[in-house]
Write an enzyme that holds these catalytic residues in place. Structure first.
Site, PDB file in Angstrom:
ATOM      1  CB  ALA A  32      36.109  18.957  14.089  1.00  0.00           C
ATOM      2  CG  LEU A  36      15.429  22.465  20.605  1.00  0.00           C
ATOM      3  CD1 LEU A  36      16.260  21.330  21.153  1.00  0.00           C
ATOM      4  CD2 LEU A  36      14.661  23.130  21.745  1.00  0.00           C
ATOM      5  CB  VAL A  37      16.791  28.764  21.100  1.00  0.00           C
ATOM      6  CG1 VAL A  37      17.675  30.004  21.072  1.00  0.00           C
ATOM      7  CG2 VAL A  37      15.333  29.126  20.921  1.00  0.00           C
ATOM      8  CB  THR A  38      21.476  25.854  19.040  1.00  0.00           C
ATOM      9  OG1 THR A  38      21.332  25.843  17.622  1.00  0.00           O
ATOM     10  CG2 THR A  38      20.738  24.681  19.636  1.00  0.00           C
ATOM     11  N   GLY A  41      31.914  18.164  18.080  1.00  0.00           N
ATOM     12  CA  GLY A  41      30.940  19.258  18.270  1.00  0.00           C
ATOM     13  C   GLY A  41      30.292  19.119  19.639  1.00  0.00           C
ATOM     14  CB  ALA A  42      31.773  17.590  22.601  1.00  0.00           C
ATOM     15  CB  SER A  43      31.666  22.877  23.317  1.00  0.00           C
ATOM     16  OG  SER A  43      31.526  23.344  21.988  1.00  0.00           O
ATOM     17  CE1 TYR A  59      17.829  24.203   8.914  1.00  0.00           C
ATOM     18  CE2 TYR A  59      17.206  22.205   7.784  1.00  0.00           C
ATOM     19  CZ  TYR A  59      18.011  22.866   8.683  1.00  0.00           C
ATOM     20  OH  TYR A  59      19.008  22.176   9.319  1.00  0.00           O
TER      21      TYR A  59
HETATM   22  P1  NAI Z   1      25.706  24.452  18.078  1.00  0.00           P
HETATM   23  O1  NAI Z   1      26.092  25.707  17.395  1.00  0.00           O
HETATM   24  O2  NAI Z   1      25.079  24.555  19.427  1.00  0.00           O
HETATM   25  O3  NAI Z   1      26.982  23.457  18.224  1.00  0.00           O
HETATM   26  C1  NAI Z   1      27.957  23.346  17.270  1.00  0.00           C
HETATM   27  C2  NAI Z   1      29.155  22.596  17.812  1.00  0.00           C
HETATM   28  O4  NAI Z   1      30.121  22.479  16.745  1.00  0.00           O
HETATM   29  C3  NAI Z   1      29.906  23.293  18.953  1.00  0.00           C
HETATM   30  O5  NAI Z   1      30.383  22.314  19.860  1.00  0.00           O
HETATM   31  C4  NAI Z   1      31.106  23.964  18.257  1.00  0.00           C
HETATM   32  O6  NAI Z   1      32.235  24.169  19.084  1.00  0.00           O
HETATM   33  C5  NAI Z   1      31.387  22.908  17.218  1.00  0.00           C
HETATM   34  N1  NAI Z   1      32.155  23.410  16.061  1.00  0.00           N
HETATM   35  C6  NAI Z   1      31.803  24.326  15.130  1.00  0.00           C
HETATM   36  N2  NAI Z   1      32.786  24.458  14.216  1.00  0.00           N
HETATM   37  C7  NAI Z   1      33.779  23.607  14.566  1.00  0.00           C
HETATM   38  C8  NAI Z   1      35.047  23.259  14.019  1.00  0.00           C
HETATM   39  N3  NAI Z   1      35.502  23.807  12.887  1.00  0.00           N
HETATM   40  N4  NAI Z   1      35.800  22.357  14.683  1.00  0.00           N
HETATM   41  C9  NAI Z   1      35.376  21.777  15.829  1.00  0.00           C
HETATM   42  N5  NAI Z   1      34.171  22.041  16.374  1.00  0.00           N
HETATM   43  C10 NAI Z   1      33.381  22.936  15.756  1.00  0.00           C
HETATM   44  O7  NAI Z   1      24.763  23.682  17.044  1.00  0.00           O
HETATM   45  P2  NAI Z   1      23.532  22.689  17.175  1.00  0.00           P
HETATM   46  O8  NAI Z   1      22.285  23.447  16.908  1.00  0.00           O
HETATM   47  O9  NAI Z   1      23.625  21.830  18.372  1.00  0.00           O
HETATM   48  O10 NAI Z   1      23.765  21.815  15.858  1.00  0.00           O
HETATM   49  C11 NAI Z   1      24.376  20.547  15.856  1.00  0.00           C
HETATM   50  C12 NAI Z   1      23.761  19.734  14.724  1.00  0.00           C
HETATM   51  O11 NAI Z   1      22.355  19.566  14.968  1.00  0.00           O
HETATM   52  C13 NAI Z   1      23.875  20.416  13.347  1.00  0.00           C
HETATM   53  O12 NAI Z   1      24.097  19.437  12.376  1.00  0.00           O
HETATM   54  C14 NAI Z   1      22.492  21.024  13.166  1.00  0.00           C
HETATM   55  O13 NAI Z   1      22.157  21.233  11.823  1.00  0.00           O
HETATM   56  C15 NAI Z   1      21.632  19.948  13.807  1.00  0.00           C
HETATM   57  N6  NAI Z   1      20.268  20.347  14.175  1.00  0.00           N
HETATM   58  C16 NAI Z   1      20.009  21.527  14.831  1.00  0.00           C
HETATM   59  C17 NAI Z   1      18.696  21.882  15.114  1.00  0.00           C
HETATM   60  C18 NAI Z   1      18.383  23.168  15.824  1.00  0.00           C
HETATM   61  O14 NAI Z   1      17.216  23.572  15.807  1.00  0.00           O
HETATM   62  N7  NAI Z   1      19.314  23.801  16.485  1.00  0.00           N
HETATM   63  C19 NAI Z   1      17.558  21.008  14.764  1.00  0.00           C
HETATM   64  C20 NAI Z   1      17.956  19.752  14.169  1.00  0.00           C
HETATM   65  C21 NAI Z   1      19.261  19.448  13.867  1.00  0.00           C
END
Ligand code: NAI
Length: 397
Positions: A111, A272-274, A47-49, A234
């Site tokens: 993944a 955070l906004v993602t 999930g590196a992108s 949530y």
């Molecule tokens: P994001 O949407 O920015 O990143 C998701 C990543 O997963 C991307 O690199 C995408 O390419 C990859 N991905 C998705 N489906 C895939 C698949 N089938 N195969 C390979 N790669 C795949 O998400 P974000 O917000 O950075 O979330 C990452 C983690 O952090 C999650 O577990 C989320 O619940 C957690 N988190 C997020 C918060 C937030 O406010 N955004 C707060 C606290 C935790």
């Protein structure tokens, strides 16, 4: 081509290569400005992108000179059709990493599948031998289970009772009431199957079976807790059940890594906004109030500041790694500060379409949202023609 944002609700259908590149450059600069981290040397980021995963990759590479392999699922560009933002982010990251003499390769695919795990295993064997850190940062709405072939879809619903609260359309600033029906048992199971810990454990088991985890290796996945206000949708909703499962999996993984003295952690991060969080009802209104208050108190952070603190002060800081009573690392400590939360509670009641511009940081939310796709990034000239057909230099086929 000239690329403009084309939004549909909480997604944007286009992305800007130069804007995404600038975002990555800014994050790299931030990490360099904070000094070296005595961190990991060979890192796999799943999930590196985008979001926290990208920030973790940048922190590993530019904070501790780590070799990184990134796994993600992104859409490549076609003529006149820009790629998804994570594609451009990864291209920019790898270009910078290679210029700095750092190993960086990427795998674009699902993944959750056995094929992508196998491809990653072969690459680690060939190039790195072993990894000493595995970051698990997937956020996905669906997962095809590698053993059953069943396609699980996650939902964002309350459990038990229907939930009604305010939400905001962050494009217009309109606040309205939203009512969400409770999840069925199937909904809960499906959400846990997608966002729970099973796939994280599958990855670690697969890597360990091939002896690809270095002695003392660490692995970290990300979770969220948040305030009472958002609990029904949530932490006590379907996604919260998945996070409970993810957090419990950390203990299972640690147990399974005993022979190599490895350890699994969950880090609870800030809201955070993602791309992932924009999709959750109610959260955008909470984030716009949170941003305003955290900025006023000078404790606001983005993904990169959060990951820098996680690596430098917690995972690779001096002394024992501090955790809460459930064994979790907390970098949501500033978000959850009593004074910050008390203020949000107070503002929440008075938030209306008319007051939000004053009491919340809707502009900050909106800018961050467009920034995710490389738009509205300071210093980028959007009138310039740009090549949408960007390659990721170390992409494996
Ligand atoms: P994001 O949407 O920015 O990143 C998701 C990543 O997963 C991307 O690199 C995408 O390419 C990859 N991905 C998705 N489906 C895939 C698949 N089938 N195969 C390979 N790669 C795949 O998400 P974000 O917000 O950075 O979330 C990452 C983690 O952090 C999650 O577990 C989320 O619940 C957690 N988190 C997020 C918060 C937030 O406010 N955004 C707060 C606290 C935790």
């Amino acid at each position: 081509m000239i690329i403009e944002p084309r939004t549909r609700g909480f997604i944007c259908l286009t992305a800007h290569p130069t804007g995404c590149e600038q975002n990555v450059l800014n994050q790299i600069e931030y990490i360099k400005s904070k000094g070296a981290i005595d961190g990991p040397k060979n890192v796999l980021v799943i999930g590196a992108s985008t979001g926290f995963g990208l920030a973790s990759r940048i922190t590993s590479a530019f904070g501790s000179n780590a070799a990184t392999i990134g796994v993600f699922l992104e859409k490549p560009p076609k003529p006149n059709r820009p790629a998804s933002p994570g594609w451009y982010n990864s291209a920019a990251f790898e270009t910078q990493a290679h210029q700095a003499g750092l190993y960086a390769k990427s795998i674009n695919g699902d993944a959750f599948s056995n094929e992508i795990k196998q491809q990653t295993i072969e690459l680690i064997k060939k190039d790195l031998g072993q990894v000493d850190m595995v970051i698990y940062s997937l956020a996905s709405p669906v997962r095809v289970h590698p053993e059953t072939g069943i396609k699980h879809k996650s939902v964002l619903k309350p459990i038990g009772d229907p939930y009604t609260n305010k939400t905001v359309d962050f494009h217009t600033g309109d606040i309205s009431q939203i009512a969400i029906d409770p999840a069925s048992e199937d909904d809960i199971e499906n959400t846990v199957a997608v966002m729970g810990g099973e796939d994280w454990k599958f990855w670690i088991d697969a890597l360990q079976k091939e002896n690809l985890l270095a002695p003392g290796a660490k692995t970290v996945a990300y979770s969220y807790i948040g305030p009472k206000l958002t609990e029904p949708v949530y932490r006590k909703g379907t996604i919260g059940r998945a996070k409970d499962d993810l957090e419990a999996t950390a203990f299972d993984i640690t147990e399974s890594l005993e022979a190599i003295n490895g350890k699994a952690y969950v880090s609870v991060n800030k809201a955070l906004v993602t791309q992932a969080s924009s999709a959750i009802p109610v959260i955008p209104l909470y984030i716009s109030l949170l941003y305003k208050i955290m900025k006023e108190n000078e404790v606001h952070e983005g993904c990169i500041e959060q990951m820098q603190r996680l690596f430098a002060d917690r995972l690779y800081g001096s002394g024992e790694i501090a955790t809460d009573d459930k064994g979790r690392i907390r970098v949501d400590d500033w978000e959850m500060r009593e004074d910050i939360q008390a203020k949000i509670k107070e503002l929440w009641d008075s938030a209306t379409t008319e007051t939000l511009a004053d009491i919340g940081d809707l502009e900050g939310y909106s800018t961050d949202f467009f920034n995710l796709f490389g738009f509205k990034v300071a210093g980028v000239d959007y009138d310039q023609d740009v090549n949408e057909l960007v390659d990721i230099p170390g992409l494996q086929s």
